[in-house]
Design an enzyme around this catalytic site. Structure first.
Site, mmCIF file in Angstrom:
data_model
loop_
_atom_site.group_PDB
_atom_site.id
_atom_site.type_symbol
_atom_site.label_atom_id
_atom_site.label_comp_id
_atom_site.label_asym_id
_atom_site.label_seq_id
_atom_site.Cartn_x
_atom_site.Cartn_y
_atom_site.Cartn_z
ATOM 1 N N ASP A 45 24.904 47.393 43.923
ATOM 2 C CA ASP A 45 25.477 46.919 45.152
ATOM 3 C C ASP A 45 26.079 45.598 44.646
ATOM 4 O O ASP A 45 25.400 44.756 44.247
ATOM 5 C CB ASP A 45 24.744 47.160 46.372
ATOM 6 C CG ASP A 45 25.309 46.966 47.373
ATOM 7 O OD1 ASP A 45 25.599 47.698 48.393
ATOM 8 O OD2 ASP A 45 25.833 45.570 47.667
ATOM 9 N N GLN A 108 28.765 52.162 58.908
ATOM 10 C CA GLN A 108 29.518 52.287 57.643
ATOM 11 C C GLN A 108 30.527 51.244 57.488
ATOM 12 O O GLN A 108 31.376 50.974 58.466
ATOM 13 C CB GLN A 108 30.225 53.531 57.354
ATOM 14 C CG GLN A 108 30.617 53.849 56.228
ATOM 15 C CD GLN A 108 31.094 55.523 56.137
ATOM 16 O OE1 GLN A 108 31.243 56.207 57.126
ATOM 17 N NE2 GLN A 108 31.659 55.676 54.909
ATOM 18 N N HIS A 114 28.699 56.869 50.263
ATOM 19 C CA HIS A 114 27.756 56.119 49.349
ATOM 20 C C HIS A 114 26.476 56.215 49.839
ATOM 21 O O HIS A 114 26.077 56.047 51.295
ATOM 22 C CB HIS A 114 28.358 54.855 48.956
ATOM 23 C CG HIS A 114 28.566 53.892 50.211
ATOM 24 N ND1 HIS A 114 29.378 53.990 51.007
ATOM 25 C CD2 HIS A 114 27.464 52.912 50.943
ATOM 26 C CE1 HIS A 114 29.310 53.193 51.966
ATOM 27 N NE2 HIS A 114 28.343 52.602 51.743
ATOM 28 N N PHE A 115 25.430 56.304 48.839
ATOM 29 C CA PHE A 115 24.127 56.412 49.499
ATOM 30 C C PHE A 115 23.373 55.102 48.949
ATOM 31 O O PHE A 115 23.610 54.815 47.445
ATOM 32 C CB PHE A 115 23.211 57.400 48.891
ATOM 33 C CG PHE A 115 23.598 58.934 49.616
ATOM 34 C CD1 PHE A 115 22.927 59.205 50.655
ATOM 35 C CD2 PHE A 115 24.993 59.627 49.161
ATOM 36 C CE1 PHE A 115 23.404 60.224 51.434
ATOM 37 C CE2 PHE A 115 25.235 60.629 49.855
ATOM 38 C CZ PHE A 115 24.358 61.065 50.877
ATOM 39 N N HIS A 116 22.757 54.223 49.512
ATOM 40 C CA HIS A 116 21.916 53.080 49.065
ATOM 41 C C HIS A 116 20.735 53.548 48.424
ATOM 42 O O HIS A 116 19.916 54.547 49.206
ATOM 43 C CB HIS A 116 21.915 52.056 50.170
ATOM 44 C CG HIS A 116 23.141 51.521 51.040
ATOM 45 N ND1 HIS A 116 23.481 50.435 50.511
ATOM 46 C CD2 HIS A 116 23.957 52.148 51.724
ATOM 47 C CE1 HIS A 116 24.719 50.087 51.434
ATOM 48 N NE2 HIS A 116 24.617 51.106 52.291
HETATM 49 P P1 DGP Z 1 27.845 50.227 54.074
HETATM 50 O O1 DGP Z 1 27.872 49.194 54.973
HETATM 51 O O2 DGP Z 1 26.829 51.349 54.011
HETATM 52 O O3 DGP Z 1 29.062 51.002 54.202
HETATM 53 O O4 DGP Z 1 27.624 49.745 52.605
HETATM 54 C C1 DGP Z 1 28.804 49.001 51.833
HETATM 55 C C2 DGP Z 1 28.347 48.560 50.694
HETATM 56 O O5 DGP Z 1 29.094 48.423 49.692
HETATM 57 C C3 DGP Z 1 27.604 46.963 50.914
HETATM 58 O O6 DGP Z 1 26.467 46.832 50.607
HETATM 59 C C4 DGP Z 1 28.240 46.191 49.600
HETATM 60 C C5 DGP Z 1 29.022 47.133 48.987
HETATM 61 N N1 DGP Z 1 30.137 47.000 48.339
HETATM 62 C C6 DGP Z 1 31.185 46.827 49.017
HETATM 63 N N2 DGP Z 1 32.261 46.413 48.090
HETATM 64 C C7 DGP Z 1 31.863 46.341 46.845
HETATM 65 C C8 DGP Z 1 32.365 46.412 45.362
HETATM 66 O O7 DGP Z 1 33.484 45.975 45.281
HETATM 67 N N3 DGP Z 1 31.513 46.466 44.437
HETATM 68 C C9 DGP Z 1 30.274 46.739 44.575
HETATM 69 N N4 DGP Z 1 29.460 47.004 43.684
HETATM 70 N N5 DGP Z 1 29.713 47.004 45.805
HETATM 71 C C10 DGP Z 1 30.525 46.711 46.801
#
Ligand code: DGP
Length: 149
Positions: A45, A108, A114-116
């Site tokens: 992330d 979201q 996506h799964f964290h």
């Molecule tokens: P959510 O709030 O559950 O939809 O989480 C989205 C997550 O995605 C957030 O923790 C940051 C991550 N994220 C957003 N854009 C990018 C990106 O361009 N690259 C990566 N590696 N992570 C990203």
């Protein structure tokens, strides 16, 4: 940054916003990969809550848990398990949280499923349980029936 792709709508070419995680899945923008299978990808992330915070996605676009195919979800689940095991083995994590937000109401923010996967350590001070107080007086039988319908 917003990315665009060209799509054919009827007989006209239009530009449409392109999903950032689709671009990551295709290798068109960089990410720090943690693991991969034919239909799933794990990468760090960009905005980590803790060291090792990883996202696991299906490579095929699905917006959320509601529209992902069972087949893609199986591969994502298998990769989540592998990532969790690496966290335990290589980061010496004591546990992991696996979190998903499906839908705006669930907070979201990126609309590609996506799964964290979040490594957890004894006494790390995090609290992933969002409920403040327990609800009393619910008709659990009725609720279970409703969910089974
Ligand atoms: P959510 O709030 O559950 O939809 O989480 C989205 C997550 O995605 C957030 O923790 C940051 C991550 N994220 C957003 N854009 C990018 C990106 O361009 N690259 C990566 N590696 N992570 C990203």
């Amino acid at each position: 940054m917003q990315y665009f792709k060209e799509v054919l709508l009827g007989n006209k070419v239009r530009t449409m916003p392109e999903c950032i995680f689709c671009k990551i899945a295709k290798g068109e923008i960089p990410s720090f990969k943690v693991g991969e299978s034919e239909k799933a990808l794990a990468f760090l992330d960009v905005n980590p809550g803790v060291k090792g915070h990883t996202l696991v996605i299906p490579k095929n676009h699905a917006e959320s848990i509601f529209d992902v195919s069972e087949n893609d979800l199986k591969e994502v689940s298998a990769l989540i398990k592998k990532v969790a095991e690496k966290m335990e083995k290589n980061l010496k994590a004591d546990g992991v949280n696996v979190l998903n937000a499906s839908g705006k109401a669930a907070q979201q923010s990126v609309f590609h499923l996506h799964f964290h996967v979040i490594p957890r350590f004894e006494n790390d001070g995090l609290n992933t349980w969002p409920f403040k107080e327990k609800l009393a007086g619910l008709d659990l039988k009725e609720l279970a029936e409703k969910l089974r319908e």
